[in-house]
Design a protein around this motif. Sequence first.
Motif, PDB file in Angstrom:
ATOM      1  N   GLN A 183       0.826  -1.212   0.000  1.00 36.97           N
ATOM      2  CA  GLN A 183       0.000   0.000   0.000  1.00 36.97           C
ATOM      3  C   GLN A 183       0.855   1.256   0.000  1.00 36.97           C
ATOM      4  O   GLN A 183       0.540   2.241  -0.660  1.00 36.97           O
ATOM      5  CB  GLN A 183      -0.926  -0.014   1.222  1.00 36.97           C
ATOM      6  CG  GLN A 183      -2.042  -1.041   1.149  1.00 36.97           C
ATOM      7  CD  GLN A 183      -2.836  -1.115   2.433  1.00 36.97           C
ATOM      8  OE1 GLN A 183      -2.332  -0.802   3.504  1.00 36.97           O
ATOM      9  NE2 GLN A 183      -4.098  -1.531   2.325  1.00 36.97           N
ATOM     10  N   GLU A 184       1.972   1.199   0.770  1.00 38.70           N
ATOM     11  CA  GLU A 184       2.890   2.333   0.815  1.00 38.70           C
ATOM     12  C   GLU A 184       3.511   2.574  -0.561  1.00 38.70           C
ATOM     13  O   GLU A 184       3.652   3.716  -0.999  1.00 38.70           O
ATOM     14  CB  GLU A 184       3.987   2.050   1.847  1.00 38.70           C
ATOM     15  CG  GLU A 184       4.987   3.164   2.040  1.00 38.70           C
ATOM     16  CD  GLU A 184       4.450   4.300   2.868  1.00 38.70           C
ATOM     17  OE1 GLU A 184       5.058   5.388   2.812  1.00 38.70           O
ATOM     18  OE2 GLU A 184       3.429   4.125   3.555  1.00 38.70           O
ATOM     19  N   ILE A 185       3.886   1.490  -1.249  1.00 36.62           N
ATOM     20  CA  ILE A 185       4.487   1.617  -2.577  1.00 36.62           C
ATOM     21  C   ILE A 185       3.477   2.176  -3.581  1.00 36.62           C
ATOM     22  O   ILE A 185       3.807   3.027  -4.410  1.00 36.62           O
ATOM     23  CB  ILE A 185       5.037   0.261  -3.055  1.00 36.62           C
ATOM     24  CG1 ILE A 185       6.229  -0.149  -2.177  1.00 36.62           C
ATOM     25  CG2 ILE A 185       5.459   0.315  -4.513  1.00 36.62           C
ATOM     26  CD1 ILE A 185       6.753  -1.540  -2.451  1.00 36.62           C
ATOM     27  N   ARG A 186       2.210   1.678  -3.505  1.00 42.57           N
ATOM     28  CA  ARG A 186       1.184   2.179  -4.424  1.00 42.57           C
ATOM     29  C   ARG A 186       0.902   3.662  -4.186  1.00 42.57           C
ATOM     30  O   ARG A 186       0.654   4.415  -5.130  1.00 42.57           O
ATOM     31  CB  ARG A 186      -0.102   1.379  -4.239  1.00 42.57           C
ATOM     32  CG  ARG A 186      -0.027  -0.037  -4.772  1.00 42.57           C
ATOM     33  CD  ARG A 186      -1.413  -0.643  -4.901  1.00 42.57           C
ATOM     34  NE  ARG A 186      -1.333  -2.086  -5.118  1.00 42.57           N
ATOM     35  CZ  ARG A 186      -1.682  -2.989  -4.213  1.00 42.57           C
ATOM     36  NH1 ARG A 186      -2.148  -2.601  -3.031  1.00 42.57           N
ATOM     37  NH2 ARG A 186      -1.583  -4.267  -4.480  1.00 42.57           N
ATOM     38  N   LYS A 187       0.931   4.064  -2.935  1.00 41.69           N
ATOM     39  CA  LYS A 187       0.611   5.445  -2.594  1.00 41.69           C
ATOM     40  C   LYS A 187       1.729   6.402  -3.006  1.00 41.69           C
ATOM     41  O   LYS A 187       1.477   7.514  -3.481  1.00 41.69           O
ATOM     42  CB  LYS A 187       0.352   5.550  -1.096  1.00 41.69           C
ATOM     43  CG  LYS A 187      -0.107   6.932  -0.649  1.00 41.69           C
ATOM     44  CD  LYS A 187      -0.395   6.941   0.849  1.00 41.69           C
ATOM     45  CE  LYS A 187      -0.840   8.335   1.293  1.00 41.69           C
ATOM     46  NZ  LYS A 187      -1.110   8.382   2.758  1.00 41.69           N
ATOM     47  N   LYS A 188       3.001   5.952  -2.838  1.00 36.81           N
ATOM     48  CA  LYS A 188       4.143   6.832  -3.110  1.00 36.81           C
ATOM     49  C   LYS A 188       5.039   6.216  -4.181  1.00 36.81           C
ATOM     50  O   LYS A 188       6.269   6.235  -4.066  1.00 36.81           O
ATOM     51  CB  LYS A 188       4.943   7.075  -1.820  1.00 36.81           C
ATOM     52  CG  LYS A 188       4.112   7.689  -0.703  1.00 36.81           C
ATOM     53  CD  LYS A 188       4.917   7.843   0.574  1.00 36.81           C
ATOM     54  CE  LYS A 188       4.079   8.451   1.690  1.00 36.81           C
ATOM     55  NZ  LYS A 188       4.824   8.559   2.966  1.00 36.81           N
ATOM     56  N   TRP A 189       4.409   5.683  -5.214  1.00 38.00           N
ATOM     57  CA  TRP A 189       5.156   4.951  -6.238  1.00 38.00           C
ATOM     58  C   TRP A 189       6.184   5.820  -6.940  1.00 38.00           C
ATOM     59  O   TRP A 189       7.267   5.351  -7.307  1.00 38.00           O
ATOM     60  CB  TRP A 189       4.193   4.360  -7.265  1.00 38.00           C
ATOM     61  CG  TRP A 189       3.431   5.405  -8.046  1.00 38.00           C
ATOM     62  CD1 TRP A 189       2.236   5.953  -7.724  1.00 38.00           C
ATOM     63  CD2 TRP A 189       3.835   6.022  -9.269  1.00 38.00           C
ATOM     64  NE1 TRP A 189       1.853   6.880  -8.652  1.00 38.00           N
ATOM     65  CE2 TRP A 189       2.811   6.947  -9.621  1.00 38.00           C
ATOM     66  CE3 TRP A 189       4.946   5.892 -10.109  1.00 38.00           C
ATOM     67  CZ2 TRP A 189       2.893   7.729 -10.761  1.00 38.00           C
ATOM     68  CZ3 TRP A 189       5.013   6.664 -11.247  1.00 38.00           C
ATOM     69  CH2 TRP A 189       3.998   7.579 -11.573  1.00 38.00           C
ATOM     70  N   PHE A 190       5.916   7.111  -7.120  1.00 36.77           N
ATOM     71  CA  PHE A 190       6.835   7.973  -7.855  1.00 36.77           C
ATOM     72  C   PHE A 190       8.158   8.133  -7.104  1.00 36.77           C
ATOM     73  O   PHE A 190       9.234   8.118  -7.710  1.00 36.77           O
ATOM     74  CB  PHE A 190       6.193   9.343  -8.090  1.00 36.77           C
ATOM     75  CG  PHE A 190       7.080  10.297  -8.841  1.00 36.77           C
ATOM     76  CD1 PHE A 190       7.317  10.136 -10.196  1.00 36.77           C
ATOM     77  CD2 PHE A 190       7.712  11.346  -8.185  1.00 36.77           C
ATOM     78  CE1 PHE A 190       8.150  11.004 -10.883  1.00 36.77           C
ATOM     79  CE2 PHE A 190       8.546  12.207  -8.862  1.00 36.77           C
ATOM     80  CZ  PHE A 190       8.765  12.038 -10.217  1.00 36.77           C
ATOM     81  N   PHE A 191       8.076   8.273  -5.777  1.00 37.12           N
ATOM     82  CA  PHE A 191       9.293   8.446  -4.982  1.00 37.12           C
ATOM     83  C   PHE A 191      10.142   7.172  -4.979  1.00 37.12           C
ATOM     84  O   PHE A 191      11.372   7.232  -5.019  1.00 37.12           O
ATOM     85  CB  PHE A 191       8.926   8.838  -3.547  1.00 37.12           C
ATOM     86  CG  PHE A 191       8.194  10.146  -3.452  1.00 37.12           C
ATOM     87  CD1 PHE A 191       8.870  11.343  -3.616  1.00 37.12           C
ATOM     88  CD2 PHE A 191       6.833  10.181  -3.224  1.00 37.12           C
ATOM     89  CE1 PHE A 191       8.207  12.553  -3.534  1.00 37.12           C
ATOM     90  CE2 PHE A 191       6.154  11.380  -3.154  1.00 37.12           C
ATOM     91  CZ  PHE A 191       6.839  12.577  -3.308  1.00 37.12           C
TER      92      PHE A 191
END
Length: 321
Positions: free
Chosen positions: A22-30
């Motif tokens: 979920q963290e990766i999906r939310k902040k995928w650009f970073f």
Amino acid sequence: MKSKQNNKKAVPAAGKRLTLMQEIRKKWFFYLIAIPGVICLILFCYLPMAGLYVVFERYTFQGGLFGSEFVGLQNFKFFFMNLNNAIRATRNTLVINGFSIGLGVVVNVGLAVLLNEINGRRYRKVTQSVMLFPYFISWIVVGMVALALFDENTGIINSAITSLGGTPVEWYSNADYWWPIMIITTIWKNAGYGSIIYFCALTGFDQSLYEAAEIDGAGRWQRIWRITLPLLKPTIIIMFLLNIGGILAGGVDQIMGMTSLNPLLLEKTDTIATFVYRSAIVNGQFESASAITLYQSIFGFFLVLGSNLLVKKFDPDYALF
């Protein structure tokens, strides 16, 4: 009543931690822009660590890294078998780098504070540029400048001494002079670059503190002593902890550039770095040189841990971890 119960149920749901996906999906650009840096870190920092295996074998070009004879810890005996050379190299490295780090922090902080007190913006920029210039000079050039100063026959210092009726000093024949020379040149070369971090920290301080102190009648030196230095304390401690990890990592380019590995000066200038250079390049003993380098890294690692624990004991807020 139902709406209140629904709100109560929604609170713990909102307070839950996000899973990794979920963290990766939310902040995928970073995470995406971090990938090149992570790849470079793995390629140039972690994969080469496989070469440490050469420390535990008798390396041959025919056998290669994983085909040479395994000898365990025998390569470490090369360094510690001649205990006098091992102690001399470690002592010289600790003295030169230790004083360079300790006195360098004082000089760097002093220069940053003085720059901060300069009112003229153009003069400050020119001063910073002049201070940075020595950092980009090669140690070979510094060695040529040192030769022009300390040459026993034509050096500027000996010429001045003889003109005043004194006896010329044999700089390149007496090793006792070279601890101060190495320390002073290291501090001089790195002072401008090292002061940048402290100067950047100074520019971020709340100026209302200085204005309030000035209204209360505090002079310039009082403001520096009571406001500037306490606010710089966390930066000073962090930089000291970061630098102390490399206290055994002496630069062979400095020793070679200034002394050309003069045998008469090795008593005070033979560091672990020059010992590794002579072992690997001159004698071709790569496995022994790698063992010394590993000892160097492990010693620096535990030194950082010990220093961090010491800082944490007195003030946990200033520790690195």
